[in-house]
Design a protein around this motif. Structure first.
Motif, PDB file in Angstrom:
ATOM      1  N   GLU A   2      34.807  27.100  91.692  1.00 21.90           N
ATOM      2  CA  GLU A   2      34.866  27.230  92.579  1.00 21.90           C
ATOM      3  C   GLU A   2      35.491  27.881  94.036  1.00 21.90           C
ATOM      4  OE1 GLU A   2      34.841  23.659  94.570  1.00 21.90           O
ATOM      5  OE2 GLU A   2      33.725  23.575  91.869  1.00 21.90           O
ATOM      6  N   GLN A   3      35.352  28.767  94.884  1.00 21.62           N
ATOM      7  CA  GLN A   3      35.934  29.072  95.691  1.00 21.62           C
ATOM      8  C   GLN A   3      36.403  28.932  97.121  1.00 21.62           C
ATOM      9  OE1 GLN A   3      33.053  32.427  96.807  1.00 21.62           O
ATOM     10  NE2 GLN A   3      33.253  33.563  94.919  1.00 21.62           N
ATOM     11  N   ILE A   4      37.124  28.857  97.693  1.00 21.00           N
ATOM     12  CA  ILE A   4      38.117  27.988  98.786  1.00 21.00           C
ATOM     13  C   ILE A   4      38.739  29.037  99.808  1.00 21.00           C
ATOM     14  CG2 ILE A   4      40.036  26.557  99.469  1.00 21.00           C
ATOM     15  CD1 ILE A   4      40.134  25.654  96.057  1.00 21.00           C
ATOM     16  N   ASP A   5      37.604  28.927 101.219  1.00 19.61           N
ATOM     17  CA  ASP A   5      37.944  29.786 102.056  1.00 19.61           C
ATOM     18  C   ASP A   5      39.021  28.844 103.214  1.00 19.61           C
ATOM     19  OD1 ASP A   5      38.163  30.787 104.001  1.00 19.61           O
ATOM     20  OD2 ASP A   5      36.364  31.251 104.527  1.00 19.61           O
ATOM     21  N   ALA A   6      40.305  29.531 103.100  1.00 18.62           N
ATOM     22  CA  ALA A   6      41.610  28.966 103.864  1.00 18.62           C
ATOM     23  C   ALA A   6      42.139  30.281 104.684  1.00 18.62           C
ATOM     24  CB  ALA A   6      42.418  28.611 102.850  1.00 18.62           C
ATOM     25  N   ILE A   7      40.741  30.792 105.219  1.00 14.72           N
ATOM     26  CA  ILE A   7      40.829  32.222 105.913  1.00 14.72           C
ATOM     27  C   ILE A   7      40.953  31.382 107.332  1.00 14.72           C
ATOM     28  CG2 ILE A   7      39.906  34.416 107.577  1.00 14.72           C
ATOM     29  CD1 ILE A   7      39.389  35.090 104.769  1.00 14.72           C
ATOM     30  N   GLY A   8      42.634  32.013 108.036  1.00 12.20           N
ATOM     31  CA  GLY A   8      42.321  30.997 109.613  1.00 12.20           C
ATOM     32  C   GLY A   8      43.795  29.919 109.529  1.00 12.20           C
ATOM     33  N   LEU A   9      43.851  29.473 107.716  1.00 14.91           N
ATOM     34  CA  LEU A   9      44.583  28.360 108.121  1.00 14.91           C
ATOM     35  C   LEU A   9      46.284  28.796 107.608  1.00 14.91           C
ATOM     36  CD1 LEU A   9      42.681  26.043 106.236  1.00 14.91           C
ATOM     37  CD2 LEU A   9      43.122  26.100 108.444  1.00 14.91           C
ATOM     38  N   LEU A  10      47.059  27.873 108.063  1.00 14.74           N
ATOM     39  CA  LEU A  10      48.625  28.174 108.097  1.00 14.74           C
ATOM     40  C   LEU A  10      49.335  27.048 107.321  1.00 14.74           C
ATOM     41  CD1 LEU A  10      49.596  29.035 112.006  1.00 14.74           C
ATOM     42  CD2 LEU A  10      48.851  30.655 109.789  1.00 14.74           C
ATOM     43  N   CYS A  11      50.497  27.852 106.865  1.00 16.54           N
ATOM     44  CA  CYS A  11      51.637  27.223 105.835  1.00 16.54           C
ATOM     45  C   CYS A  11      51.359  25.427 105.869  1.00 16.54           C
ATOM     46  CB  CYS A  11      52.763  27.938 105.415  1.00 16.54           C
ATOM     47  SG  CYS A  11      54.063  27.556 104.906  1.00 16.54           S
ATOM     48  N   PRO A  12      51.795  24.687 105.217  1.00 15.63           N
ATOM     49  CA  PRO A  12      50.953  24.702 103.968  1.00 15.63           C
ATOM     50  C   PRO A  12      49.533  24.781 103.936  1.00 15.63           C
ATOM     51  CG  PRO A  12      51.826  22.296 104.610  1.00 15.63           C
ATOM     52  CD  PRO A  12      51.559  23.079 106.279  1.00 15.63           C
ATOM     53  N   PRO A  14      46.629  25.997 103.138  1.00 18.35           N
ATOM     54  CA  PRO A  14      46.419  27.228 102.083  1.00 18.35           C
ATOM     55  C   PRO A  14      46.751  26.445 100.728  1.00 18.35           C
ATOM     56  CG  PRO A  14      47.118  28.102 103.660  1.00 18.35           C
ATOM     57  CD  PRO A  14      47.492  27.448 104.130  1.00 18.35           C
ATOM     58  N   VAL A  15      47.237  26.048 100.306  1.00 19.19           N
ATOM     59  CA  VAL A  15      47.721  25.623  99.320  1.00 19.19           C
ATOM     60  C   VAL A  15      47.809  23.443  99.712  1.00 19.19           C
ATOM     61  CG1 VAL A  15      49.541  24.696  97.749  1.00 19.19           C
ATOM     62  CG2 VAL A  15      49.765  26.965  98.977  1.00 19.19           C
ATOM     63  N   LEU A  16      47.823  22.681 100.470  1.00 20.57           N
ATOM     64  CA  LEU A  16      47.487  21.709 100.546  1.00 20.57           C
ATOM     65  C   LEU A  16      45.749  21.874 100.157  1.00 20.57           C
ATOM     66  CD1 LEU A  16      49.294  20.440 103.004  1.00 20.57           C
ATOM     67  CD2 LEU A  16      50.117  20.013 100.966  1.00 20.57           C
ATOM     68  N   VAL A  31      39.324  29.042  89.833  1.00 17.02           N
ATOM     69  CA  VAL A  31      39.313  28.693  91.444  1.00 17.02           C
ATOM     70  C   VAL A  31      39.992  30.486  91.880  1.00 17.02           C
ATOM     71  CG1 VAL A  31      40.284  27.873  93.803  1.00 17.02           C
ATOM     72  CG2 VAL A  31      39.500  26.375  91.470  1.00 17.02           C
ATOM     73  N   GLU A  32      39.161  30.370  93.481  1.00 15.17           N
ATOM     74  CA  GLU A  32      39.225  31.433  93.729  1.00 15.17           C
ATOM     75  C   GLU A  32      39.860  31.281  95.055  1.00 15.17           C
ATOM     76  OE1 GLU A  32      37.390  36.047  94.266  1.00 15.17           O
ATOM     77  OE2 GLU A  32      36.447  34.934  96.348  1.00 15.17           O
ATOM     78  N   LEU A  33      40.831  31.170  95.535  1.00 11.70           N
ATOM     79  CA  LEU A  33      41.288  31.481  96.631  1.00 11.70           C
ATOM     80  C   LEU A  33      40.933  32.172  98.141  1.00 11.70           C
ATOM     81  CD1 LEU A  33      42.581  29.075  99.418  1.00 11.70           C
ATOM     82  CD2 LEU A  33      44.943  29.655  97.946  1.00 11.70           C
ATOM     83  N   ARG A  34      40.923  32.335  98.906  1.00 10.56           N
ATOM     84  CA  ARG A  34      40.780  33.300  99.998  1.00 10.56           C
ATOM     85  C   ARG A  34      41.619  32.744 101.081  1.00 10.56           C
ATOM     86  NH1 ARG A  34      35.962  32.963  98.359  1.00 10.56           N
ATOM     87  NH2 ARG A  34      35.079  32.346 101.113  1.00 10.56           N
ATOM     88  N   ALA A  35      43.104  34.118 101.476  1.00  7.39           N
ATOM     89  CA  ALA A  35      43.794  32.931 102.698  1.00  7.39           C
ATOM     90  C   ALA A  35      44.202  34.359 103.291  1.00  7.39           C
ATOM     91  CB  ALA A  35      44.524  32.540 102.021  1.00  7.39           C
ATOM     92  N   ILE A  42      53.972  34.006  98.322  1.00  5.35           N
ATOM     93  CA  ILE A  42      55.342  32.956  98.267  1.00  5.35           C
ATOM     94  C   ILE A  42      54.641  31.680  97.741  1.00  5.35           C
ATOM     95  CG2 ILE A  42      56.793  32.308  98.555  1.00  5.35           C
ATOM     96  CD1 ILE A  42      57.690  33.792 100.702  1.00  5.35           C
ATOM     97  N   ASP A  43      53.647  30.651  98.331  1.00  7.03           N
ATOM     98  CA  ASP A  43      52.928  29.497  98.509  1.00  7.03           C
ATOM     99  C   ASP A  43      52.230  29.538  97.810  1.00  7.03           C
ATOM    100  OD1 ASP A  43      54.733  28.989 100.673  1.00  7.03           O
ATOM    101  OD2 ASP A  43      53.152  28.496 101.753  1.00  7.03           O
ATOM    102  N   VAL A  44      51.267  30.530  96.667  1.00  2.00           N
ATOM    103  CA  VAL A  44      50.435  30.254  95.727  1.00  2.00           C
ATOM    104  C   VAL A  44      51.036  29.929  94.573  1.00  2.00           C
ATOM    105  CG1 VAL A  44      47.919  30.957  94.703  1.00  2.00           C
ATOM    106  CG2 VAL A  44      48.329  30.955  97.693  1.00  2.00           C
ATOM    107  N   PRO A  45      51.906  31.280  94.077  1.00  2.74           N
ATOM    108  CA  PRO A  45      52.021  31.304  93.087  1.00  2.74           C
ATOM    109  C   PRO A  45      53.530  29.742  92.043  1.00  2.74           C
ATOM    110  CG  PRO A  45      52.607  33.528  94.222  1.00  2.74           C
ATOM    111  CD  PRO A  45      51.975  32.606  95.104  1.00  2.74           C
TER     112      PRO A  45
END
Length: 73
Positions: A2-12, A14-16, A31-35, A42-45
């Motif tokens: 699975e790939q998730i594109d969270a580029i351009g999104l601010l906290c929170p 990407p994690v949501l 899953v691969e998340l791109r942010a 900090i949030d992903v770990p």
């Protein structure tokens, strides 16, 4: 994978987005998340630690960071 594109999104966001997608997956799925939000470092770990998922790798590029995760069981 699975790939998730969270580029351009601010906290929170990407994690949501990551949490929502991972909820639908079977244990062991990857899953691969791109942010590009600096807070994601900090949030992903923290999300992985709290939810029991494995953070497999973190790779920084010029434009964004790629996070590879494995859903815990």
């Amino acid at each position: 994978m699975e790939q998730i594109d969270a580029i351009g999104l601010l906290c929170p966001l990407p994690v949501l987005k990551l949490r929502k997608r991972m909820a639908k997956l079977a244990a062991g799925a990857e899953v691969e998340l791109r942010a590009d939000d600096p807070a994601a470092m900090i949030d992903v770990p923290h999300f992985c630690n709290e939810a029991g998922h494995a953070l497999l790798s973190v790779e920084e590029t010029d434009a964004h960071t790629r996070y590879r995760l494995r859903k815990g069981g």
